[in-house]
Write an enzyme that holds these catalytic residues in place. Structure first.
Site, PDB file in Angstrom:
ATOM      1  CG  HIS A 157      -1.672  -1.247   1.450  1.00 42.06           C
ATOM      2  ND1 HIS A 157      -2.869  -1.559   0.851  1.00 42.06           N
ATOM      3  CD2 HIS A 157      -1.334  -2.328   2.207  1.00 42.06           C
ATOM      4  CE1 HIS A 157      -3.252  -2.759   1.247  1.00 42.06           C
ATOM      5  NE2 HIS A 157      -2.331  -3.256   2.066  1.00 42.06           N
ATOM      6  CB  SER A 278      12.223  22.796 -14.974  1.00 36.70           C
ATOM      7  OG  SER A 278      11.378  23.923 -15.095  1.00 36.70           O
ATOM      8  CE  LYS A 284      10.651  19.564 -10.927  1.00 31.47           C
ATOM      9  NZ  LYS A 284       9.441  20.057 -11.601  1.00 31.47           N
ATOM     10  CD  GLU A 291       8.003  12.355 -15.329  1.00 30.84           C
ATOM     11  OE1 GLU A 291       7.010  13.067 -15.495  1.00 30.84           O
ATOM     12  OE2 GLU A 291       9.107  12.808 -15.018  1.00 30.84           O
TER      13      GLU A 291
END
Ligand code: ARG
Length: 462
Positions: A157, A278, A284, A291
């Site tokens: 979980h 970024s 970043k 992804e």
């Protein structure tokens, strides 16, 4: 008009829009090698069976080899106006050889031709994908060998659950990928039957030798039913299924790496060459590769839906709908190759932040089961031990302590069964070291698991 393949039956040129709509060369052109390979086998058989003369057969084969060399070298470009790669090669052959070229298509249809081309093409692709997955497996095994002592929290979980090692976690993916290889091999095995000689749908009246073409092209045997031969696309669906599962594995792994890269976890740091920045936020460092893999899993699954939906209502035998098979399965194959190719070096260059993993494992009471097991090993029923440990955890949370730092008096207040040796029993190192059940995370058990995986890989590649 004169150059249309079916000029005899038609009194008008096909509408230019329909022509473009119908044409598949933009995407089936990539099968030119396999198309020519199939045609060479067919021409050989026609010559050997006396369906065309030996001289014509040899001339056709030489012509096809020249066309192949010319496309390979870039001397001959595919004509975007041709209907498909099959028509293009045949037209080019006829352009070069005249009437002899027109004999190649004797006793053959584009329906068995495209079926054989696609099987040959996908057989090569499967071999390439397998090689890439093997490299990924070897990389993971190499990393696992270095991290048998690297303790991290295991989750259920997404809550810290019990201690494991990084090696154990990596090896879970190795087993998934080994099954992926098995599935690819199964698909390749079932796919490896030759549709050539099925004709348009009903075989042929010529005395062909289907075993010969099947053997020449490295198939196990000719397909036993000509209708099935031209209308079967199970292998596309099956391969796409195997690829969807492979992508699912990469996607789950990617999701974990995305989490691990975040400041909230900080278990790994991607190499600068495998991350991006970024355009606005200077701080970043984004895990774009993972992804994209997660995202591309969606499109590979979409390809599977395309194939299943395209096939579900088709009457036997060939229908033009089936031309849609190629863009779907090519898209799946191309994207899987891209993903695996990028994923492997991204993993092998990733920095593993062991201390952060260990610190995370030290919080979250992931040794609570071990605390309960300590009481059980001293004779207490598990359910009682579970309850006592739960109370102790609540006490720790209330006081801002961990089970390791909770004073012995607090333990003893719950039950006399506790002694000073409880601290040794619940230390992270003990918790991992003692989980030596078969398939468990202890360094000892994981080393055995690695050996097992290496044996399995050897068997699959034998
Ligand atoms: N381009 C076609 C395909 O990909 C080849 C087979 C065409 N057959 C036909 N009867 N029109 O399916």
């Amino acid at each position: 008009m004169a150059d249309m393949m079916w000029a005899g039956r038609f009194s008008k040129q096909v509408d230019a829009g329909v022509n473009a709509f119908n044409s598949s060369i933009a995407f089936d052109g990539r099968m030119y090698r396999h198309d020519i390979q199939g045609s060479i086998a067919h021409a050989t058989m026609l010559g050997d069976c006396g369906i065309i003369t030996k001289e014509d057969s040899l001339e056709i084969i030489a012509g096809l080899k020249e066309i192949l060399a010319d496309i390979d070298s870039g001397k001959l470009e595919l004509d975007p106006n041709a209907e498909d790669i099959h028509m293009f090669v045949e037209a080019e052959l006829t352009k070069r050889l005249g009437d002899v070229g027109k004999r190649l298509h004797t006793s053959r249809s584009r329906n068995d031709q495209v079926a054989v081309d696609l099987r040959l093409y996908l057989r090569d692709e499967i071999a390439q994908i397998q090689e890439l997955v093997v490299e990924l497996i070897k990389t993971l095994i190499g990393m696992a060998k270095e991290h048998t002592e690297t303790i991290m929290p295991g989750y259920t979980h997404l809550q810290r659950a019990q201690p494991i090692t990084f090696a154990h976690h990596l090896m879970a993916y190795v087993w998934m990928l080994l099954r992926d290889i098995e599935r690819l091999q199964d698909t390749a095995k079932r796919m490896n039957y030759c549709p050539l000689g099925s004709g348009a749908l009903a075989g042929t009246t010529y005395k062909t030798n289907r075993k010969q073409t099947s053997d020449l092209l490295g198939f196990t045997a000719p397909m036993a039913n000509s209708l099935d031969g031209v209308s079967d696309r199970d292998y596309c669906v099956e391969l796409n299924c195997a690829l969807s599962l492979l992508m699912t594995h990469l996607s789950r792994f990617s999701e974990e790496i995305i989490l691990w890269c975040s400041w909230e976890f900080k278990f790994v740091e991607l190499d600068d060459a495998f991350a991006t920045g970024s355009s606005i936020m200077p701080q970043k460092k984004n895990p774009d590769v993972t992804e994209l893999i997660r995202g591309k899993t969606g499109r590979v699954n979409g390809d599977l839906m395309t194939l299943l939906t395209m096939m579900k209502g088709l009457p036997l035998a060939y229908n033009k709908d089936m031309q849609e098979d190629k863009e779907a399965i090519f898209d799946a194959v191309d994207n899987v190759k891209l993903c695996v190719k990028t994923f492997t070096p991204m993993l092998s260059t990733m920095r593993v932040l062991k201390d952060n993993m260990r610190n995370a494992a030290a919080k979250g009471f992931i040794n609570a089961t071990d605390c309960a097991d300590y009481l059980v090993k001293k004779g207490m029923p598990f359910r009682d031990a579970y309850k006592i440990t739960g109370t102790l955890v609540a006490k720790c949370i209330e006081k801002g302590l961990t089970l390791e730092t909770l004073p012995i008096e607090e333990y003893k207040a719950m039950t006399d069964t506790f002694d000073n040796d409880v601290y040794e029993a619940i230390s992270l190192d003990t918790c991992v070291r003692e989980r030596k059940s078969e398939g468990g995370p202890s360094p000892e058990a994981v080393k055995e698991q690695i050996a097992l995986a290496e044996t399995r890989l050897g068997e699959l590649l034998a």
